[in-house]
Each structure stands twice: as C-alpha cells, then as structure tokens.
Enzyme design. Structure first.
Site: not given
Length: 405
Positions: A81, A84, A146
């Site tokens: 993640s 991102k 997230s």
C-alpha cells in the site's frame, strides 16, 4: 620590446585560478566560539545504524537526497500500500494542473467496491457503492484508511480506468527519478509486474513532501470517518513521536509489513523506508530507530549558496577578461556531525575558457569529499554572460593564447 608587450598583456588578463573553493564556514558551536577544544565525540567514528528486521531498508536525508544508511536499497520489492503514495502524487499533480478539482464528485463504482471494498481482505474506506463523494474526502479516505476502494475509484475518475491511471503513475515516477519501479495498479495489490525499491520509494516520499506539501499533510491525519465507520491511521509512529508527520504503511502476504516514515526535527527532515518486516510493531520500532539514529549522528550544511561566486576564472576573447562561476542551486551535503571541517572541496574546470559564454552555461564541476569519498557533486555554471570581444581583441588574444601554449 615585443616580448615585454606580450608579458604585460598576458599579466593584464590573468585571473586567479582557484585550485579548490573554500566551503562556507559552518555556524560555530559555543565551544568553538570560546576557543575551546572540539567535543570529545567529534573524532569518534559514527556508530553503525540499528539492526533492522526486513528485506530492504534505508534512511535518507530529505534536503540532499543522500542515503545515510541502508541495505538492499536497489533490490526489487513489492511496495504494497505504499503504492498509494504514488497514487496521491499523481492526483496532486493533476490537481495542480487544473485537470481535476477537490470538489469533483467521484463515483464509488461497483468495480472499485468489488475489488477494494469491505468484502475483500484488504483495507477499505467504506464509501457507499454507486454513490459519489467529494474528491478531497475520497483522497483522505485513501491516505488515512489506506482504502483500496477509494484508490480505484480515484484512478477511474482521473484516467477512466485503473489501467490507464497506472500509465500516469509510471510516467510521473520516471519524471521524479524513480528508475527501478513499475506500477500496474493504484492500490498496491500484488502483481508480477508491480514493483519498486527502497531507494525509489524514498525518492517518491521526498518528492511528495517537496512538490505537494498540502496533499502530503493528509498523511498525518490520525483518523477519518466515512458514514458510521471511523478508522485510524495505520502509521503507529504518529502516536509515538510528534516529529513524525507521515507517510504510509503497507502489508500483504508477498510484501510483508512495510513502512515509509518521515519526521521533521528543527530544520532537518529524514525519510526512512522499511520493507518486508515481520509485524506492524517491528516495522514501527525499526523505522523510529532509524530516524533517531539519523537525527542523532548526521547533519546537513549548505556548503555553497546559489548564484554566489565560488571561483573566478580567466576568459579569452571576451569583452571582459574573467567570469564568475557558482552553483545554480544551494549545494547541500549531509555528513556525520562534527565532520564539517574535514570536508575537502575541489573543482574540475577546463584549462582554457573562450568567449562567448552564456549565463547559466555549465563550465565545470565542483565536488566535496569526506574521508576520501565524494559525498556531493554539482555543475559549476557561469553567473553572468561574457560576450565575444571585437575583432582586434580576439585577434590579439588568439596570438597570446598561441604564445602561452
């Protein structure tokens, strides 16, 4: 008589050719101002960085981009993640370009909801399917919670599809200097061609702070509520250390536990990256240890200021007989604390400079060494233009150059 004239003319255009510029003096410590001996710790070696549990890690100085310590910094890793952050960077860049606005209504499509919503094993934001939300809210949901669903919905809004958005991600990644990364999605879900490196991720974090500080500030928000659901930021360091203001966690079975963190203490900012750790607690502990080590044992100095003369050099066939050289941007170096006086600067400049010379033209290179290693290197550029002289002066200088050779 001719020899005397030549000698006088040659002396008349001679300019000191500095063998090595002198760094700007560091701000003296109280002990140094009083004429006291240097601190006892100044002559000691810098302790090694703390032991880190992970497949790759580093700590970087934000101001210079220098890696202070690391392991497997260029090894290919799954960014999970932390991806991102790249998604945030693209959105921020598109906002700055006026292609989208924070008030855009972003649809949580069924595709985004099915791939990244509550029914999956990943993190989600909770925005209702087939309903719209303000782009700014959707982005904060992606950053703080997230949310995979929010990342996909944003990608679809910006580029029409997540696949097209990934092309934007790769284009921006190359623009900011990420040389060993490839993105195939906006979320960080595992894929054979979705990869990065610890160094590239630190470069990304540095670019996010530098280029889009307003969007970067979303990373320090500790919790965010969507409808009835309130979720906390997964970056534990936001609660452990007030100097930490970002940036992003990541986890899945292929990547392990990952954390890119950044902290600002005084005017010094550091960025740490820990990939492939064994748990949430371990990645946080190791990241904070790296930041503490970097702040304790390293400092950053501006060795040369931008647009100020570092050296003055002789110029032939010009309306003026000399040119001042300097650096276009401040030359910053990161080094172990107490080592500033041991810096050794040097210049590499062509032996003969001939007009015309344009302002900003690269003339040579200035570098700074510490303990026999180059720690910084920058182009030396002309701080002013030197126009070509008239015919007779050029002819005379041609003769003098021949005579001198």
């Amino acid at each position: 008589m001719l020899l005397a004239a030549v000698a006088v003319a040659t002396v008349g255009i001679a300019v000191a050719q500095d063998p090595a510029p002198t760094p700007r003096p560091a701000t003296p410590t109280p002990a140094a101002q009083a004429g006291a001996a240097p601190a006892l710790s100044d002559d000691l070696p810098t302790p090694p960085p703390p032991s880190v549990t992970g497949t790759a890690w580093l700590v970087m100085d934000y101001a210079t981009g220098q890696v202070l310590a690391g392991d497997n910094v260029d090894a290919r890793v799954e960014p999970a993640s932390i991806t991102k952050v790249m998604t945030s960077y693209v959105i921020a860049a598109e906002l700055a370009a006026g292609k989208i606005t924070v008030d855009d209504q972003v649809m949580m499509t069924e595709n985004a909801w099915r791939k990244g919503g509550a029914g999956t094993d990943g993190s989600y934001s909770g925005f209702p399917v087939n309903q719209t939300a303000r782009l700014l809210d959707m982005e904060i949901g992606m950053v703080v919670q997230s949310g995979n669903d929010a990342a996909i919905a944003l990608a679809e809004h910006v580029a029409g599809s997540e696949e097209s958005f990934a092309q934007l991600m790769n284009a921006y990644a190359k623009r900011i200097g990420m040389q060993n990364s490839n993105f195939t999605n906006a979320t960080g879900l595992s894929g054979p061609e979705h990869y990065s490196t610890a160094r590239d991720l630190a470069i990304l974090g540095r670019a996010m702070v530098r280029d889009f500080p307003e969007e970067y500030a979303h990373n320090k928000i500790r919790e965010f509520t969507v409808g009835p659901i309130t979720q906390h930021n997964r970056n534990r360091l936001l609660w452990r250390d007030d100097s930490v203001d970002g940036i992003k966690t990541g986890h899945h079975s292929g990547a392990g536990y990952c954390l890119m963190a950044s902290a600002l203490r005084g005017d010094q900012r550091l960025i740490s990256v820990v990939m492939g750790s064994t748990s949430e607690a371990q990645r946080a502990t190791d990241s904070l240890a790296l930041l503490n080590w970097g702040f304790r044992f390293f400092e950053t100095h501006a060795v040369y200021d931008a647009d100020k003369a570092v050296s003055t050099q002789q110029v032939w066939k010009g309306k003026t007989n000399e040119v001042q050289l300097g650096v276009a941007e401040p030359m910053l170096v990161s080094m172990p604390r107490g080592k500033y006086a041991q810096l050794k600067p040097s210049m590499d400049i062509p032996q003969t400079l001939v007009a015309p010379i344009e302002k900003g033209q690269q003339i040579g290179t200035v570098r700074v060494e510490l303990d026999g290693k180059v720690i910084a290197e920058r182009p030396l550029v002309a701080l002013e233009a030197v126009e070509e002289a008239g015919f007779f002066k050029r002819l005379w200088h041609e003769f003098l150059m021949w005579w001198k050779s």
